[in-house]
Design a protein around this motif. Sequence first.
Motif, short mmCIF file in Angstrom:
data_model
loop_
_atom_site.label_atom_id
_atom_site.label_comp_id
_atom_site.label_asym_id
_atom_site.label_seq_id
_atom_site.Cartn_x
_atom_site.Cartn_y
_atom_site.Cartn_z
N ALA A 186 -11.17 -0.55 32.00
CA ALA A 186 -11.07 0.65 31.42
C ALA A 186 -12.51 1.54 31.45
O ALA A 186 -13.35 1.01 31.72
CB ALA A 186 -11.02 0.31 29.57
N ALA A 187 -12.13 2.77 31.38
CA ALA A 187 -13.39 3.82 31.50
C ALA A 187 -13.37 4.55 30.04
O ALA A 187 -13.99 5.50 29.80
CB ALA A 187 -12.89 4.93 32.51
N THR A 188 -12.35 4.33 29.33
CA THR A 188 -11.98 5.12 27.94
C THR A 188 -11.99 3.88 26.90
O THR A 188 -11.65 2.78 27.25
CB THR A 188 -10.80 6.01 27.83
N PRO A 189 -12.31 4.29 25.41
CA PRO A 189 -12.10 3.34 24.57
C PRO A 189 -10.68 2.77 24.16
O PRO A 189 -9.74 3.20 24.58
CB PRO A 189 -12.49 3.93 23.25
N ALA A 190 -10.72 1.53 23.93
CA ALA A 190 -9.33 0.86 23.46
C ALA A 190 -9.32 0.58 22.08
O ALA A 190 -8.29 0.48 21.47
CB ALA A 190 -9.21 -0.48 24.05
N HIS A 191 -10.50 0.56 21.43
CA HIS A 191 -10.57 0.39 19.90
C HIS A 191 -11.09 1.67 19.22
O HIS A 191 -12.06 2.38 19.67
CB HIS A 191 -11.46 -0.61 19.25
N SER A 192 -10.06 2.20 18.37
CA SER A 192 -10.45 3.34 17.60
C SER A 192 -9.83 3.36 16.09
O SER A 192 -8.55 2.98 16.10
CB SER A 192 -10.03 4.73 18.26
N GLU A 193 -10.71 3.70 15.23
CA GLU A 193 -10.09 3.61 13.78
C GLU A 193 -9.19 4.98 13.51
O GLU A 193 -8.82 5.05 12.44
CB GLU A 193 -11.01 3.25 12.77
N ASP A 194 -8.99 5.63 14.32
CA ASP A 194 -8.44 6.90 14.31
C ASP A 194 -6.84 6.81 14.04
O ASP A 194 -6.17 7.66 13.74
CB ASP A 194 -8.62 8.09 15.42
N ALA A 235 -5.76 4.26 22.46
CA ALA A 235 -6.83 3.43 21.74
C ALA A 235 -6.08 3.20 20.32
O ALA A 235 -5.23 4.13 20.10
CB ALA A 235 -8.08 3.70 21.53
N PHE A 236 -6.23 1.99 19.68
CA PHE A 236 -5.78 1.96 18.07
C PHE A 236 -6.96 0.91 17.57
O PHE A 236 -7.89 0.54 18.10
CB PHE A 236 -4.49 1.51 18.11
N ASP A 237 -6.84 0.85 16.18
CA ASP A 237 -7.59 0.13 15.38
C ASP A 237 -7.34 -1.36 15.45
O ASP A 237 -6.27 -1.87 14.97
CB ASP A 237 -7.27 0.70 13.94
N TYR A 238 -8.13 -2.14 16.16
CA TYR A 238 -8.02 -3.58 16.24
C TYR A 238 -8.19 -4.33 15.11
O TYR A 238 -7.95 -5.40 14.74
CB TYR A 238 -8.85 -4.08 17.76
N GLY A 239 -9.13 -3.80 14.37
CA GLY A 239 -9.40 -4.55 13.01
C GLY A 239 -8.17 -4.47 12.09
O GLY A 239 -7.91 -5.48 11.53
N ALA A 240 -7.65 -3.54 11.89
CA ALA A 240 -6.39 -3.22 11.14
C ALA A 240 -5.43 -4.25 11.76
O ALA A 240 -4.42 -4.79 11.11
CB ALA A 240 -5.74 -1.87 10.89
N THR A 282 -8.17 -11.42 22.32
CA THR A 282 -7.41 -11.43 23.77
C THR A 282 -6.71 -10.29 24.09
O THR A 282 -6.76 -9.98 25.41
CB THR A 282 -6.76 -12.83 23.71
N LEU A 283 -5.86 -9.59 23.20
CA LEU A 283 -5.21 -8.35 23.68
C LEU A 283 -6.09 -7.21 23.68
O LEU A 283 -6.07 -6.58 24.76
CB LEU A 283 -4.26 -7.94 22.49
N PHE A 284 -7.22 -7.23 23.22
CA PHE A 284 -8.44 -6.17 23.31
C PHE A 284 -9.04 -6.48 24.59
O PHE A 284 -9.33 -5.58 25.32
CB PHE A 284 -9.21 -6.52 22.39
N ALA A 285 -9.41 -7.62 25.03
CA ALA A 285 -9.94 -8.00 26.40
C ALA A 285 -8.90 -7.54 27.66
O ALA A 285 -9.34 -6.90 28.62
CB ALA A 285 -10.03 -9.44 26.27
N SER A 286 -7.55 -7.55 27.36
CA SER A 286 -6.58 -7.14 28.39
C SER A 286 -6.68 -5.69 28.35
O SER A 286 -6.47 -5.02 29.32
CB SER A 286 -5.27 -7.40 28.00
N HIS A 287 -6.83 -5.14 27.16
CA HIS A 287 -6.55 -3.40 26.75
C HIS A 287 -7.99 -3.18 27.51
O HIS A 287 -7.83 -1.64 28.14
CB HIS A 287 -6.75 -3.20 25.51
#
Length: 214
Positions: A98-106, A158-163, A89-94
């Motif tokens: 959006a025009a750029t990624p919200a999720h990145s493992e970086d 962006a940040f790592d949503y899995g972690a 749900t936080l990712f959906a808000s993020h």
Amino acid sequence: MSSPNLRFSVANTVNRLQTNYLERPESIGGTEARRIFAELRKSAAREFGTDPLALQHVLSILSPALSEGELGQGDAPSPSEAAAYYALTLFASHMQSAATPAHSEDRSFAMACGRLQTISESGSLKARFDAMQTAREESSRLIHLRTLVSLLKSEKLAFDYGAFAVDLRSLQNPARRDGVLLRWGRDYAVGMLRPSQQDSPLSDSESSDLSTTN
């Protein structure tokens, strides 16, 4: 019992939705991603547990599914189910508009917040992060997390949503909570000085700061 899937399940799911939303907006997958994001944001507006379909929806879009050991067995959601729900749900808000990624493992969540501190004109960011850190009630922490995600969205960080999902699960365990919050505090400090590959090159002052801390 099958092995835990939470981190990979959330990361794989958000990456798929993100790719379809950003790179294939006119495809069936892009249309589906927009629909899923809208439903997740609608669920986020209500207290978790008051919508009997919300958890069902989250579990149905996770791919791969959570392992048997991560699924709840009774009337209450398991820690993994709750973590997946909050992360998605936080990712959906993020991802809204959006025009750029919200999720990145970086970069981790707290590192992204630290990076935000260095580029934001908001003088209250550190206070917001500290309030999230010291909140003992899950409901209070989630309010601060939603605000921080909104601020990260505004700066396209962006940040790592899995972690992040795994950390949200650990925060529900009193024996693990302090360790996660300590690591988040460390990552915040590191994020203030160490941009990721997604960012522009270090400024001269940032390069000097890094050289003195290594």
